[in-house]
Design a protein around this motif. Structure first.
Motif, PDB file in Angstrom:
ATOM      1  N   ALA A  81      -5.790   4.161  -9.528  1.00 59.64           N
ATOM      2  CA  ALA A  81      -5.084   3.269  -8.696  1.00 59.64           C
ATOM      3  C   ALA A  81      -4.426   3.817  -7.489  1.00 59.64           C
ATOM      4  CB  ALA A  81      -4.032   2.368  -9.601  1.00 59.64           C
ATOM      5  N   VAL A  82      -4.837   3.232  -6.308  1.00 57.49           N
ATOM      6  CA  VAL A  82      -4.290   3.738  -5.123  1.00 57.49           C
ATOM      7  C   VAL A  82      -3.162   2.725  -4.776  1.00 57.49           C
ATOM      8  CG1 VAL A  82      -5.173   4.323  -2.765  1.00 57.49           C
ATOM      9  CG2 VAL A  82      -6.468   4.793  -4.315  1.00 57.49           C
ATOM     10  N   VAL A  83      -1.772   3.293  -4.630  1.00 58.31           N
ATOM     11  CA  VAL A  83      -0.786   2.499  -4.121  1.00 58.31           C
ATOM     12  C   VAL A  83       0.139   3.113  -3.164  1.00 58.31           C
ATOM     13  CG1 VAL A  83      -0.706   1.551  -6.439  1.00 58.31           C
ATOM     14  CG2 VAL A  83       0.630   3.782  -6.028  1.00 58.31           C
ATOM     15  N   GLY A 133       0.315  -3.478   0.053  1.00 55.88           N
ATOM     16  CA  GLY A 133       1.033  -2.644   0.040  1.00 55.88           C
ATOM     17  C   GLY A 133       2.450  -3.151  -0.703  1.00 55.88           C
ATOM     18  N   TRP A 134       3.031  -2.149  -1.332  1.00 58.02           N
ATOM     19  CA  TRP A 134       4.084  -2.188  -2.270  1.00 58.02           C
ATOM     20  C   TRP A 134       5.449  -2.345  -1.485  1.00 58.02           C
ATOM     21  CZ3 TRP A 134       8.663  -0.031  -3.945  1.00 58.02           C
ATOM     22  CH2 TRP A 134       9.277  -0.611  -5.098  1.00 58.02           C
ATOM     23  N   GLU A 135       6.435  -3.165  -1.460  1.00 57.02           N
ATOM     24  CA  GLU A 135       7.637  -3.565  -1.028  1.00 57.02           C
ATOM     25  C   GLU A 135       8.523  -4.046  -2.026  1.00 57.02           C
ATOM     26  OE1 GLU A 135       7.553  -4.843   3.291  1.00 57.02           O
ATOM     27  OE2 GLU A 135       5.892  -6.057   2.580  1.00 57.02           O
ATOM     28  N   PHE A 141      -1.008   8.393  -4.976  1.00 50.30           N
ATOM     29  CA  PHE A 141       0.394   7.626  -4.736  1.00 50.30           C
ATOM     30  C   PHE A 141       0.076   7.945  -2.906  1.00 50.30           C
ATOM     31  CE2 PHE A 141       5.228   8.199  -3.918  1.00 50.30           C
ATOM     32  CZ  PHE A 141       5.147   6.993  -3.095  1.00 50.30           C
ATOM     33  N   VAL A 142      -0.198   7.294  -2.142  1.00 48.26           N
ATOM     34  CA  VAL A 142      -0.246   7.380  -0.567  1.00 48.26           C
ATOM     35  C   VAL A 142       0.915   7.223   0.340  1.00 48.26           C
ATOM     36  CG1 VAL A 142      -2.045   7.077   1.328  1.00 48.26           C
ATOM     37  CG2 VAL A 142      -2.620   6.788  -1.003  1.00 48.26           C
ATOM     38  N   VAL A 143       1.268   8.350   1.199  1.00 45.09           N
ATOM     39  CA  VAL A 143       2.327   8.143   1.917  1.00 45.09           C
ATOM     40  C   VAL A 143       2.012   8.416   3.283  1.00 45.09           C
ATOM     41  CG1 VAL A 143       4.134   8.544   0.159  1.00 45.09           C
ATOM     42  CG2 VAL A 143       3.283  10.467   1.340  1.00 45.09           C
ATOM     43  N   ARG A 194      11.776   4.429  -3.547  1.00 46.91           N
ATOM     44  CA  ARG A 194      11.899   3.281  -4.472  1.00 46.91           C
ATOM     45  C   ARG A 194      10.501   3.167  -5.241  1.00 46.91           C
ATOM     46  NH1 ARG A 194      15.061  -1.416  -1.738  1.00 46.91           N
ATOM     47  NH2 ARG A 194      15.176  -2.267  -4.134  1.00 46.91           N
ATOM     48  N   LEU A 195       9.524   3.545  -4.300  1.00 43.49           N
ATOM     49  CA  LEU A 195       8.308   3.218  -5.398  1.00 43.49           C
ATOM     50  C   LEU A 195       8.018   4.606  -6.304  1.00 43.49           C
ATOM     51  CD1 LEU A 195       4.871   2.595  -3.278  1.00 43.49           C
ATOM     52  CD2 LEU A 195       5.132   3.259  -5.446  1.00 43.49           C
ATOM     53  N   VAL A 196       8.382   5.659  -6.046  1.00 38.92           N
ATOM     54  CA  VAL A 196       8.684   6.667  -7.043  1.00 38.92           C
ATOM     55  C   VAL A 196       9.275   6.474  -8.172  1.00 38.92           C
ATOM     56  CG1 VAL A 196       9.593   9.055  -7.601  1.00 38.92           C
ATOM     57  CG2 VAL A 196       8.406   8.827  -5.429  1.00 38.92           C
ATOM     58  N   THR A 197      10.619   5.630  -8.220  1.00 35.52           N
ATOM     59  CA  THR A 197      11.067   5.314  -9.487  1.00 35.52           C
ATOM     60  C   THR A 197      10.267   4.041 -10.274  1.00 35.52           C
ATOM     61  OG1 THR A 197      13.199   5.237  -8.238  1.00 35.52           O
ATOM     62  CG2 THR A 197      13.173   3.846 -10.126  1.00 35.52           C
TER      63      THR A 197
END
Length: 720
Positions: free
Chosen positions: A277-279, A330-332, A358-360, A372-375
């Protein structure tokens, strides 16, 4: 050339029905069981001890090999006169003796012997392709052990004859009581048990038709087999063109027919693979990275946040490893409305994956949203590879080092746009997939029927997909145009797996749209081309618009099977339903042949009617009409309703054949141009006679002038 392979245990009547079947169709007959018996007799005649506790397998193999390679063996392919000869001596009666029956399993149980026999059997069957062979190239009926799975797995007809044990025992007793010195029922049962150790003949393999003749007479069994064989002959494209040589057709005419014949795809079963999964938060380049990995522009990309909304799965490969990659929106955190639904889909993708990429954004740097996404990722407990995107400078690694703070392991500096560093990232991701505790994905089987959900925006395509899948597979929102990427989903409907492709709402005039909507429309058109069946959805609660009809026409013009789905039917009152019925007779006159289902995607009302309509449409899409039957039908139609005079001449149909399926395409050879109205008349009569519900029909007319008679021929005729 057709090959018919018939297998089954003793006592089902393989030999007698196979011989009769071969005679009925003018085919050759090969008794492979007799070949094994002849091999056992040959070994005994060579003084090999088959009664020893451990017979000399090597000597047996050498003897059997010499039997078939040194010219000692002969067999008749004539079903009316089947004989077996060893060194010129007819041994038909000797190989049926109890002595041979008690030893044949010793020989056939040696796998090396089976390989020799299989090679010989295949050689005899291939020999029937020659016009000088017994069948003159028509084909062969072969019966015996392994015939449907090992000897002739590519046979056009593969049948496993079965019967209840009590019935087989009774038949064997009756059969062998009339054969002096023959084997008994118990002996044959014992041989079945021995043979079952090296071959399978009690359960049909995939693609093999099982025919239980416990309660059938010989004639009923023969008729049942004949219907199976005739159906296979009718499905052979070459059989539809028999008779063309009787007409004066040019070579280019025959070339057209040959070129347009279609074959089914080779079936491929599902294979388990890992899921990646690419998030990431919006606009960090997830879809760009997915496109880079796939090597094509599969995902919609635009330089604005929130383009991807659903989780979209693609099949990918890296360094010889197949896997599935899931592109997400996109995760928010704390998102509202459609943003919340997109975030939910991203979290669901993580929970269903085996590893996460995990893309930044390396240009923006570390943000609170990343932390917060890391959590969320830590709670999921999945292995993670960290991709720092948009870094294409010499100090990329230095810039990426900032992201060590996230505690997600080594940050990989990449540029998804230009491909920099993506290989190293994939090496790490594939390594994580290989070490994962499970593999959650399956490569899509190639034999699934492909169904595209199409329609203008907001007619309920994603709602119908969710209803059929039984879960929230796609983002659904009142906002029109929620879906942008085509979504592939394997869904079981009425006990059958289907590959559904949810598409973006089609906007016909592409020059009036731009950005993500433009690319979504292009991908939707490609999805229709990739599908076999189009479910065209209409919002029954709204007036039918020109755009609805254009979407429908696009599916028809693409030559796909069609089912028209009127969604939100439960919201209509009696007046609204009468209004749509009137429209059906006027606006839908072009597709009155289409299957139609009225349902509610939201509640599931009447959704169970879809499967039958889909199967009917696809059966019609695949249907072929034998050339003889087609021309007989057209001859009757033409006699009753000839083409109107045109310029003082009346065009006449000379010959017609179905050149292709998917969709059905008919080539008509005529003496003159056929008016459009007459072609529509022929299409209507074809549907009345042969069905074709749910599929477009294509008719092409080739004009052929009557052959001129030479002056010499005219003179000779007059003199006679």
């Amino acid at each position: 050339m057709i090959t018919v392979a018939i297998d089954g245990p003793a006592g089902v009547g393989k030999s007698s029905t196979s011989k009769a079947l071969a005679e009925r169709f003018g085919l050759a007959y090969l008794d492979t069981g007799a070949m094994y018996r002849a091999a056992a007799l040959w070994c005994l005649d060579q003084d090999l001890d088959l009664d020893a506790p451990e017979p000399d397998a090597q000597a047996i193999v050498e003897a059997v090999a010499a039997l078939f390679t040194d010219g000692h063996f002969g067999i008749s392919m004539d079903p009316a006169d089947p004989w077996i000869r060893l060194d010129g001596e007819d041994v038909g009666e000797r190989i049926r003796s109890a002595r041979i029956s008690s030893h044949v399993s010793v020989v056939s149980g040696i796998r090396a012997v089976r390989r020799v026999l299989i090679a010989a059997q295949r050689a005899y069957m291939r020999g029937e392709e020659d016009e000088g062979a017994y069948s003159q190239g028509r084909g062969v009926v072969a019966e015996g052990r392994d015939i449907t799975t090992v000897v002739a797995p590519e046979a056009e007809v593969r049948v496993l004859l079965t019967a209840r044990e009590s019935v087989r025992a009774a038949r064997r007793s009756g059969q062998f009581s009339q054969t002096p010195g023959g084997e008994g029922a118990d002996d044959v049962a014992a041989r079945d048990r021995k043979d079952s150790k090296v071959t399978a003949f009690t359960e049909p393999a995939p693609g093999v038709t099982e025919l239980d003749n416990s309660d059938m007479t010989f004639e009923q069994t023969l008729d049942a087999l004949s219907r199976i064989v005739q159906a296979a002959i009718d499905q052979d494209p070459a059989s539809y063109r028999q008779g063309l040589d009787d007409y004066e057709l040019a070579e280019e005419d025959k070339a057209i027919i040959e070129a347009e014949s279609s074959d089914r795809e080779e079936e491929q079963g599902p294979r388990a693979v890992g899921v990646l999964a690419v998030v990431g938060r919006p606009n960090v380049g997830k879809s760009t990275l997915v496109n880079r990995i796939l090597g094509r522009r599969a995902a919609v990309v635009e330089d604005t946040p929130g383009v991807t909304r659903d989780r979209v799965t693609y099949e990918a490969e890296w360094a010889g490893t197949d896997f599935q990659i899931v592109d997400t929106g996109g995760w928010e955190a704390d998102a509202q409305g459609i943003g919340s639904a997109i975030a939910d889909q991203s979290q669901l993708a993580v929970s269903l994956a085996d590893a996460v990429c995990f893309v930044v954004d390396g240009q923006v740097g570390l943000t609170d949203m990343d932390s917060r996404l890391v959590t969320m990722l830590r709670k999921a407990g999945k292995p993670v590879v960290l991709a720092v995107n948009k870094l294409d400078s010499s100090d990329a690694d230095y810039t990426a080092s900032e992201f060590w703070k996230l505690g997600m392991g080594e940050p990989y500096a990449i540029s998804a746009m230009h491909g920099r560093g993506v290989g190293d990232l994939l090496d790490a991701a594939v390594a994580e997939l290989k070490q994962a505790e499970r593999t959650s994905g399956f490569l899509t089987p190639s034999n699934l029927r492909r169904v595209a959900l199409v329609g203008r925006p907001n007619v309920g395509k994603s709602s119908l997909l969710n209803q059929l899948a039984g879960r929230e597979r796609a983002v659904v929102n009142e906002l029109a145009g929620t879906t942008r990427d085509p979504i592939d989903e394997v869904v079981q409907v009425d006990g059958q797996d289907w590959l559904f492709i949810d598409t973006a709402g089609i906007k016909r005039r592409l020059h009036k749209i731009s950005g993500a909507e433009y690319y979504s429309s292009l991908r939707t058109q490609a999805a229709i081309e990739r599908s076999e069946l189009a479910l065209v959805l209409f919002d029954a609660s709204q007036p039918i618009a020109d755009q609805d009809l254009k979407v429908m026409s696009q599916a028809v013009d693409a030559g796909r099977a069609v089912v028209l789905v009127f969604n939100k039917w439960d919201l209509l009152d009696d007046f609204g339903r009468q209004r749509l019925e009137r429209l059906w007779a006027t606006e839908f006159d072009r597709v009155t042949w289409a299957e139609r289902v009225n349902l509610s995607a939201k509640t599931g009302w009447h959704a169970n009617r879809l499967a039958k309509a889909m199967r009917t449409a696809l059966d019609s899409w695949d249907q072929r009409i034998p050339t003889g039957k087609l021309n007989a039908f057209l001859g009757t139609v033409q006699a009753a309703h000839p083409h109107p005079l045109r310029g003082g001449k009346q065009p006449r149909i000379l010959f017609a054949t179905q050149a292709a399926t998917r969709p059905p395409r008919f080539v008509i050879f005529a003496t003159g141009f056929l008016e459009a109205s007459y072609r529509r008349f022929l299409e209507r009569r074809l549907r009345e006679e042969f069905g074709f519900a749910g599929t477009p029909i294509q008719l092409s007319v080739h004009i052929r002038e009557k052959k001129q008679v030479t002056g010499k021929s005219r003179g000779s005729s007059k003199h006679r």
